[in-house]
Design an enzyme around this catalytic site. Structure first.
Site, mmCIF file in Angstrom:
data_model
loop_
_atom_site.group_PDB
_atom_site.id
_atom_site.type_symbol
_atom_site.label_atom_id
_atom_site.label_comp_id
_atom_site.label_asym_id
_atom_site.label_seq_id
_atom_site.Cartn_x
_atom_site.Cartn_y
_atom_site.Cartn_z
ATOM 1 N N LYS A 111 0.838 -1.198 0.000
ATOM 2 C CA LYS A 111 0.000 0.000 0.000
ATOM 3 C C LYS A 111 0.876 1.253 0.000
ATOM 4 O O LYS A 111 1.834 1.352 0.771
ATOM 5 C CB LYS A 111 -0.913 -0.013 1.224
ATOM 6 N N SER A 184 -9.378 1.619 2.919
ATOM 7 C CA SER A 184 -8.694 2.362 1.876
ATOM 8 C C SER A 184 -7.613 1.538 1.180
ATOM 9 O O SER A 184 -6.937 2.018 0.282
ATOM 10 C CB SER A 184 -8.038 3.610 2.489
ATOM 11 N N SER A 208 -9.564 -1.023 7.051
ATOM 12 C CA SER A 208 -9.048 -0.941 5.682
ATOM 13 C C SER A 208 -8.244 -2.143 5.212
ATOM 14 O O SER A 208 -7.837 -2.184 4.051
ATOM 15 C CB SER A 208 -8.200 0.331 5.523
#
Length: 526
Positions: A111, A184, A208
């Site tokens: 990420k 996210s 997330s």
């Protein structure tokens, strides 16, 4: 969609596949990277059926075919320009001494909230386009030391919220690109699900990791808060921020956790993990782990806005009933429980708007020449996605010294006590519930321009219990709705019970075999 449009899309995708397949070396084509596990890849290295270079080239070809064309998943922020060079170096190391570690040449999707010295770190925002911090987060160092190769960083909701940002646009669900991938860490989720990488790292402030995992048929582990270092990661709320594995199998999640867990002086809260980590999470996995376990089912929706009479709710609940039956078949004692005040959990979690500005400003002050140095300056740029900007504006001017923060802490502690008391009263090993009580909604047409898009994002969200308590939670695939959308089953346990939760997830996974790859990203030639 018209028949003519559908045919055109299929032809374009087929052409992309042929181009990508033509670029693959013969050795890489002989090994099916789709759904491959760490153990299978290492066995192929040792048998001579696969090289690191061939493996990485296969994943890069799939990124070419499926991320910016074909289904246009848009899960990848940046590809490591040195990935093949690093792969050849790992091949040379293997030739001279064998595997360099438990993650030898395992391609990782990271990420883009986590710093990497050799790739930009953008946090999903155009404001940090091309930004190089020139340092690695602790989690990056540990994976590299174990032999891993970070071949790409993934798109994310801007500054770690939702599934869209000014930096790279909309991330799409690998199982239905019209729908959101949760957030996210949606880029890591869709990327790993579509076999654009072998394993992934997500960040979880309020769900997330587990949200994206649930909606794309992955395993997602949110560890106990002090288990994994956050150094080198842009924070949001440090009392709930953490990072963890997003993988296609429980075994791969356990192998990855073995590498990334443990004390880091750069993140002193991890000192609480000393003495709490088993010799190996992976070695302890057992298909009989559920025999005799006591599991409490939480049926009460934690999202009060979900319509319990809706078709989506019905389809998810059907999968949950099947999952509960499977747990019983595997020897667990499973029964309904009620946690006092469970209906307030989401509201209590959302009440914490006090930590973000201080920790964001402190983090930016540590960076080497960042383009923006405060949360306020980021918002004043006027370039943040409108929805995200609206949410971040509510965080300005608040500190942990405000009276409201004490009210939040008291409410959070009450939730923790209620959870622990319920577990003690019923002698529970874990709770179980649906990660979401409803499938992911369609992406709104105006999600990039409207500060309040009507996309029903995170409908049926049950993820807040884990971050609010700081307790670990594991999401595993629980099958698919009648509409073909993945459903996630979530286990939650006491602090530092990751080994137990992974065992439960492994037993359930091996017995049910629910994971299947998305049809949007098939094998080349398939």
């Amino acid at each position: 969609m018209s028949a003519r449009t559908s045919v055109a899309i299929r032809l374009a995708l087929s052409f992309a596949l042929m181009l990508a397949a033509a670029r693959l070396p013969l050795q890489a084509q002989a090994f099916a990277v789709e759904e491959a596990t760490i153990a299978q890849v290492h066995a192929a290295f040792q048998s001579g059926d696969l090289t690191c270079e061939g493996l990485v080239e296969s994943y890069l070809a799939r990124i070419d075919a499926y991320d910016k064309q074909g289904p246009n998943l848009n899960s990848i922020a940046v590809v490591n320009a040195r990935a093949l060079e690093e792969a050849r170096s790992l091949d040379a190391a293997f030739a001279s001494g064998g595997l360099t570690g438990p993650l030898h040449c395992i391609p990782v999707l990271l990420k883009d909230q986590v710093e990497t010295s050799d790739m930009p770190t953008t946090y999903g925002s155009v404001l940090f386009e091309g930004y190089m911090s020139e340092r690695d987060g602790t989690i990056v160092t540990r994976m590299k030391d174990a032999g891993a190769l970070i071949h790409a960083k993934t798109n994310m909701g801007e500054f770690a919220s939702r599934y869209v940002g000014s930096g790279f646009g909309i991330i799409r669900n690998a199982y239905d690109p019209r729908r959101n991938p949760s957030g996210s860490s949606g880029g890591t989720g869709s990327g790993v699900a579509a076999n654009l990488g072998m394993i992934g790292i997500g960040e979880d402030t309020g769900g997330s990791i587990r949200g994206p995992a649930a909606v794309v048929s992955l395993v997602g582990l949110r560890p106990t808060l002090p288990l994994v270092s956050r150094f080198g990661m842009m924070p949001a709320n440090p009392t709930t921020d953490t990072m963890g594995p997003m993988t296609r199998t429980v075994m791969d999640a356990a192998i990855l956790l073995d590498v990334i867990a443990g004390y880091d002086p750069n993140d002193p809260v991890t000192a609480y993990s000393v003495g709490q980590i088993p010799e190996s999470y992976a070695a302890g996995l057992d298909t009989g782990a559920l025999a005799g376990a006591r599991i409490g089912v939480i049926r009460e929706p934690m999202d009060r806005s979900v319509d319990t009479m809706s078709e989506g709710f019905r389809q998810v609940r059907a999968r949950m009933e099947a999952a509960i039956g499977a747990l019983r078949d595997l020897g667990a004692e499973v029964f309904d429980v009620a946690i006092p005040g469970i209906e307030q959990v989401s509201a209590v979690f959302r009440a914490n708007s006090y930590e973000t500005e201080e920790v964001t400003d402190a983090y930016l002050a540590e960076l080497r020449d960042p383009p923006y140095r405060t949360l306020a300056s980021i918002l004043l740029s006027g370039r943040v996605n409108p929805w995200r900007a609206a949410g971040m504006a509510d965080l300005l001017g608040k500190t942990t010294r405000d009276p409201g923060y004490l009210e939040y802490l008291l409410a959070r502690e009450q939730v923790r006590q209620d959870v622990m008391a319920t577990m003690a009263e019923h002698d529970l090993d874990a709770f179980v519930y649906a990660t979401f009580d409803h499938p992911p909604a369609l992406i709104a047409d105006d999600v990039e321009t409207n500060p309040a898009p009507n996309d029903r994002y995170a409908l049926g969200d049950n993820r807040s219990l884990s971050p609010l308590t700081g307790f670990p939670a594991l999401t595993v695939p629980a099958g698919f709705t009648e509409d073909g959308l993945p459903v996630g089953l979530e286990f939650l346990g006491r602090p530092f019970t990751e080994a137990m939760l992974l065992g439960f997830g492994y037993a359930y996974e091996q017995a049910t075999n629910h994971r299947r790859p998305p049809a949007t990203a098939p094998p080349f030639g398939g």
